[in-house]
Design an enzyme around this catalytic site. Structure first.
Site, PDB file in Angstrom:
ATOM      1  N   ASP A 296       0.866  -1.177   0.000  1.00  0.00           N
ATOM      2  CA  ASP A 296       0.000   0.000   0.000  1.00  0.00           C
ATOM      3  C   ASP A 296       0.901   1.224   0.000  1.00  0.00           C
ATOM      4  O   ASP A 296       2.123   1.115   0.101  1.00  0.00           O
ATOM      5  CB  ASP A 296      -0.983  -0.017   1.172  1.00  0.00           C
ATOM      6  CG  ASP A 296      -0.310  -0.241   2.508  1.00  0.00           C
ATOM      7  OD1 ASP A 296       0.916  -0.478   2.532  1.00  0.00           O
ATOM      8  OD2 ASP A 296      -0.995  -0.177   3.534  1.00  0.00           O
ATOM      9  N   ASP A 552      -3.364  -2.785   6.323  1.00  0.00           N
ATOM     10  CA  ASP A 552      -3.535  -2.280   7.683  1.00  0.00           C
ATOM     11  C   ASP A 552      -4.972  -2.300   8.178  1.00  0.00           C
ATOM     12  O   ASP A 552      -5.225  -2.369   9.356  1.00  0.00           O
ATOM     13  CB  ASP A 552      -2.954  -0.856   7.806  1.00  0.00           C
ATOM     14  CG  ASP A 552      -3.534   0.087   6.759  1.00  0.00           C
ATOM     15  OD1 ASP A 552      -4.468  -0.307   6.040  1.00  0.00           O
ATOM     16  OD2 ASP A 552      -3.051   1.231   6.663  1.00  0.00           O
ATOM     17  N   ASP A 556      -8.677  -5.587   5.210  1.00  0.00           N
ATOM     18  CA  ASP A 556      -7.519  -6.143   4.519  1.00  0.00           C
ATOM     19  C   ASP A 556      -7.253  -7.575   4.955  1.00  0.00           C
ATOM     20  O   ASP A 556      -6.497  -8.301   4.305  1.00  0.00           O
ATOM     21  CB  ASP A 556      -6.258  -5.309   4.804  1.00  0.00           C
ATOM     22  CG  ASP A 556      -6.268  -3.990   4.051  1.00  0.00           C
ATOM     23  OD1 ASP A 556      -6.985  -3.895   3.041  1.00  0.00           O
ATOM     24  OD2 ASP A 556      -5.564  -3.063   4.479  1.00  0.00           O
TER      25      ASP A 556
HETATM   26  P1  ADP Z   1      -4.349   4.296   1.236  1.00  0.00           P
HETATM   27  O1  ADP Z   1      -4.584   3.051   0.467  1.00  0.00           O
HETATM   28  O2  ADP Z   1      -3.457   5.252   0.521  1.00  0.00           O
HETATM   29  O3  ADP Z   1      -3.972   4.051   2.657  1.00  0.00           O
HETATM   30  P2  ADP Z   1      -6.876   5.002   2.375  1.00  0.00           P
HETATM   31  O4  ADP Z   1      -7.664   3.762   2.182  1.00  0.00           O
HETATM   32  O5  ADP Z   1      -6.302   5.276   3.718  1.00  0.00           O
HETATM   33  O6  ADP Z   1      -5.742   5.065   1.257  1.00  0.00           O
HETATM   34  O7  ADP Z   1      -7.761   6.231   1.980  1.00  0.00           O
HETATM   35  C1  ADP Z   1      -8.537   6.209   0.831  1.00  0.00           C
HETATM   36  C2  ADP Z   1      -9.184   7.541   0.641  1.00  0.00           C
HETATM   37  O8  ADP Z   1     -10.008   7.858   1.742  1.00  0.00           O
HETATM   38  C3  ADP Z   1      -8.194   8.682   0.570  1.00  0.00           C
HETATM   39  O9  ADP Z   1      -7.692   8.853  -0.722  1.00  0.00           O
HETATM   40  C4  ADP Z   1      -9.040   9.852   0.997  1.00  0.00           C
HETATM   41  O10 ADP Z   1      -9.735  10.359  -0.116  1.00  0.00           O
HETATM   42  C5  ADP Z   1     -10.007   9.243   1.979  1.00  0.00           C
HETATM   43  N1  ADP Z   1      -9.572   9.530   3.342  1.00  0.00           N
HETATM   44  C6  ADP Z   1      -8.516   8.989   3.962  1.00  0.00           C
HETATM   45  N2  ADP Z   1      -8.385   9.478   5.211  1.00  0.00           N
HETATM   46  C7  ADP Z   1      -9.387  10.350   5.379  1.00  0.00           C
HETATM   47  C8  ADP Z   1      -9.830  11.175   6.472  1.00  0.00           C
HETATM   48  N3  ADP Z   1      -9.188  11.188   7.652  1.00  0.00           N
HETATM   49  N4  ADP Z   1     -10.906  11.940   6.286  1.00  0.00           N
HETATM   50  C9  ADP Z   1     -11.564  11.926   5.130  1.00  0.00           C
HETATM   51  N5  ADP Z   1     -11.230  11.184   4.078  1.00  0.00           N
HETATM   52  C10 ADP Z   1     -10.150  10.390   4.186  1.00  0.00           C
HETATM   53 MG    MG Z   2      -4.728   3.632   4.564  1.00  0.00          MG
END
Ligand code: ADP
Ligand code: MG
Length: 821
Positions: A296, A552, A556
């Site tokens: 990731d 994480d 997953d």
């Molecule tokens: P990654 O695979 O990079 O860890 P995440 O699954 O953590 O991505 O996040 C996916 C999407 O969710 C992000 O691109 C963002 O648009 C949204 N996101 C992540 N964290 C937050 C947050 N704290 N508040 C609002 N939206 C969020």
């Molecule tokens: Mg994430």
């Protein structure tokens, strides 16, 4: 709810004891000793001592009994060392808890929780103690561990249901006050626990069992043959049984399982020192065969230290303030922290006076946005949202022209690797008891603008990616983030410089064959949800790849379990992900994954070295046991000699070869083919061949000594010297480095200690009158001794030269092939 003070918590911990159940897994020291005492080697030694007593030789018998003590000591030490390594791993993998201490949210080991502590729980956590919910949003737990029923049960604040230790938070978040810890909890009373470290049989261990069975049979057969031949030829049956026992002691294939246990346990401990905590031993071997590494992005490749880098406001000047309203209370999330920091710097209060949180709609993989409803003073409600721009656009009902404009604005930001979130707000009439929609899609919101966050690449990530690629491991990025950000970070990390990025939504539209086609070439997947990850892992496995996968989140877990090596994040990962994974990264860092692969390869190599060495070394020992029988002379090998040899062989393989540093090409060669056996026919023959050569030098020494008219005690001393020198030579040949010359220069203090100790003991055994007496040796003449030392040395050099020559021929042949194509 400020929670306890640190002082109060410490006092209560003193009074009530730790929040932990009495341990069951720890192997007590006497249990280790008991195991050791059942070892066949010791039983044989005792039998041999008994026969000496029968033969009227109490001195030899007591010598053997003394050596029993030595062997026990050595084995206990080894076992203790592996057990201690495993215990250290258990301590490292022990659960942690988020708790308020002195009014500040912090992370402590779960065993330090006390009654009265205020804990924070969120989706994916194991509840660390029995607790009463103080405040929560959509909090649901799975209590199957207690009730056997795997359904999500709601635990609202003020309800009468407790949160029970060891149950799983499957949705929402909340805070709760601890009411019972340790044995006082519901689980504690039942006595069920989750084991942290699974001890499973690894594929290598299964192969080893077969090998051990074959060799046990072989050595039994040779022993019987020996006893029968000896008895028939000489009529001395007691002597025959003694020789049989001697041979059996030399040839019980006990070193194989010992090598595996010790190497895997110490390997896991070495990996932990490099921030990779092994939960399942088979992962150590599998690491060396990995062909695809799915990673990731956020937090693994990048620092996960977000900072607001750019604002694209629609002109209201309210962008950051709105974003701050769309943050949960006491959040650890880096995005939320960055928003709140920026708001504070802009002079905005994160919680306007008099406003009250009415409802949260937590972030989910289906709807990547966080939405929060506030009750304002004047009987109006405010809905604040932040999340993936596409999702927020949907909540705002943007039209096509607006969407095109949005894409253009985002393009510029994501190109530089910034993570982009949108915010929106809505106001509606309503009171604190208003009916609210079940899903945030039920709101109609107004667009407020874009916020770009900088989250730089971690140090050394590009080098680690390059190292993996050179090692034949393809790195694939799978992220929930936007395609543009994913592409930019992938380029910075050196994962891919291609423009095409596959979307999770694309994957939905493909059947398995279309997916398989894309998997060969695509290195970046964006906006993927956990179920996509699972499908991708399965498709990769279908293609015959050996897959490692990082993750994480709660969701997953299936993908982590499906991968050959599931790697969870110890820092930001959920408990569920950690439990599903076979490796937990203590520092969440991609660089540690590559280091773990390197260590995995090196550990496997060293196991292979040790196994080949053990095979080779037993050939001359068996030969020397049988030789006098065929030559018609009294036996050379006595039980005491075998003890001496075992004292070299055991530490040699377990200490010297376990520490052997890796060869230079470790990360420049292709991954080991998954089906490869540790002992295929070629390696088996090769190892036995080396053993036969060493046997030849022993036989030669023996013959030369007999021809020179040396008396039997001298012949014995000479043959034994040859055997021991040859043994040291074999260790050297099985060290890394690729050549004798390089192996000698690679630092490995243990090797020189073994050489020094062995030479001293050997010198004593053949030269010191008393010690020589124990061994039934007599000091030989200098010229014959020189022969006994020089012959095996020459053989070792000759084998090395031959090896150099064949590898050179092979590499030349390969480069000729490469040149021709
Ligand atoms: P990654 O695979 O990079 O860890 P995440 O699954 O953590 O991505 O996040 C996916 C999407 O969710 C992000 O691109 C963002 O648009 C949204 N996101 C992540 N964290 C937050 C947050 N704290 N508040 C609002 N939206 C969020
Ligand atoms: Mg994430």
């Amino acid at each position: 709810m400020p929670g306890l003070t640190t002082n109060e918590a410490t006092a209560r911990l003193q009074r009530d004891g730790p929040n932990a159940l009495p341990e069951s897994g720890r192997k007590r020291r006497w249990a280790i000793l008991f195991d050791v005492l059942r070892e066949p080697m010791l039983l044989l030694l005792a039998a041999a001592a008994g026969i000496y007593m029968l033969l009227g030789d109490p001195q030899e018998a007591s010598l053997l009994l003394a050596s029993v003590g030595l062997v026990i000591g050595l084995t206990v030490y080894q076992e203790y060392k592996s057990e201690r390594a495993l215990q250290a791993l258990r301590d490292l993998s022990s659960p942690r808890a988020h708790v308020l201490r002195d009014g500040v949210a912090c992370v402590v080991p779960a065993r330090e929780l006390v009654v009265g502590d205020v804990i924070l729980v969120a989706e994916g956590d194991r509840v660390p103690a029995d607790a009463r919910v103080l405040e929560g949003a959509d909090l649901h737990v799975d209590e199957s561990l207690l009730t056997g029923e795997s359904v999500a049960v709601a635990r609202p604040a003020g309800g009468d249901g407790l949160l029970h230790a060891s149950t799983l938070v499957v949705r929402g978040r909340g805070s709760a006050e601890v009411v019972a810890t340790g044995a006082q909890t519901a689980v504690g009373r039942i006595g069920t626990t989750l084991s942290t470290l699974q001890v499973e049989r690894t594929p290598l261990q299964r192969e080893m069992r077969r090998t051990v069975a074959v060799f046990a049979l072989l050595s039994l057969a040779t022993c019987v043959l020996m006893v029968v031949l000896y008895g028939l030829l000489r009529g001395d049956w007691l002597g025959a049984v003694l020789s049989g026992i001697t041979l059996a002691m030399a040839n019980i294939p006990e070193e194989f399982p010992v090598v595996l246990t010790v190497f895997l346990a110490l390997g896991a401990w070495r990996m932990a020192k490099h921030n990779a905590l092994v939960r399942r031993a088979p992962a150590i071997e599998a690491l060396g065969a990995i062909t695809v590494l799915c990673t990731d992005k956020t937090g693994t490749l990048t620092e996960n230290r977000m900072a607001v880098a750019e604002l694209d406001d629609t002109g209201t000047g309210q962008l950051i303030a709105t974003a701050a309203l769309a943050c949960p209370p006491m959040s650890h999330d880096p995005v939320d922290r960055a928003v709140l920091d920026a708001a504070q710097r802009a002079g905005e209060a994160p919680e306007p006076a008099g406003w009250q949180r009415l409802r949260e709609y937590p972030l989910s993989s289906r709807l990547p946005a966080y939405v929060q409803v506030w009750h304002r003073d004047n009987d109006r409600l405010v809905v604040a949202a932040k999340g993936a721009p596409e999702t927020i656009a949907q909540l705002c009902g943007l039209d096509d022209a607006q969407l095109t404009d949005l894409h253009e604005r985002m393009e510029a930001m994501t190109q530089r690797g910034l993570r982009v979130l949108a915010t929106a707000v809505g106001e509606l009439p309503g009171s604190a008891t208003a009916e609210l929609p079940e899903e945030p899609t039920g709101f109609r919101l107004q667009w407020r603008g874009l916020i770009a966050f900088a989250d730089p690449l971690r140090d050394a990530v590009p080098e680690a990616v390059a190292e993996a690629q050179t090692a034949g491991v393809r790195v694939v990025m799978m992220t929930g983030d936007h395609a543009g950000t994913a592409r930019a970070i992938a380029a910075q990390a050196g994962i891919s410089h291609q423009a095409d990025v596959v979307h999770g939504a694309d994957v939905d539209g493909w059947d398995d064959s279309a997916l398989a086609q894309h998997l060969g070439t695509t290195a970046v997947f964006a906006r993927v949800r956990p179920e996509h990850k699972l499908r991708l892992v399965q498709a990769l496995k279908q293609r015959g790849e050996v897959v490692a996968m990082t993750g994480d989140g709660v969701n997953d877990a299936p993908a982590l379990m499906a991968a050959h090596v599931g790697i969870a994040m110890g820092g930001r990962g959920t408990d569920v992900a950690r439990e599903a994974a076979s490796i937990v990264l203590l520092d969440d860092n991609f660089v540690s994954v590559v280091r773990a692969i390197r260590l995995g390869r090196s550990i496997y190599d060293n196991i292979a070295r040790a196994v080949r060495y053990i095979l080779a070394v037993h050939v001359p020992i068996t030969g020397l046991a049988l030789l006098p029988l065929l030559a018609g002379s009294p036996p050379v090998l006595l039980p005491l000699h075998v003890v001496f040899l075992e004292l070299i062989i055991d530490p040699a393989c377990s200490i010297v070869l376990e520490r052997e540093p890796p060869t230079n090409d470790l990360m420049r060669r292709a991954p080991r083919p998954p089906g490869q056996r540790l002992l295929d026919r070629i390696t088996l023959l090769h190892a036995l061949g080396r053993g036969v050569v060493m046997l030849a030098t022993v036989v030669a020494t023996y013959t030369i000594a007999v021809r020179a008219g040396a008396p039997h005690p001298q012949v014995s001393a000479l043959a034994f010297t040859s055997l021991v020198v040859g043994n040291l030579g074999l260790i050297l040949l099985h060290r890394s480095g690729g050549s004798l010359w390089r192996a000698l220069r690679i630092p490995n203090a243990a090797f020189w200690i073994v050489v020094g100790a062995t030479s001293t003991l050997l010198a004593a055994a053949i030269l010191h009158p008393v010690v020589a007496g124990w061994f039934r040796f007599a000091p030989p003449g200098g010229d014959l001794l020189a022969v006994a030392v020089a012959l095996p040395m020459m053989a070792v050099v000759a084998m090395d030269v031959l090896q150099q020559w064949t590898t050179r021929r092979k590499t030349t042949a390969m480069s000729v092939d490469a040149g021709a194509t």
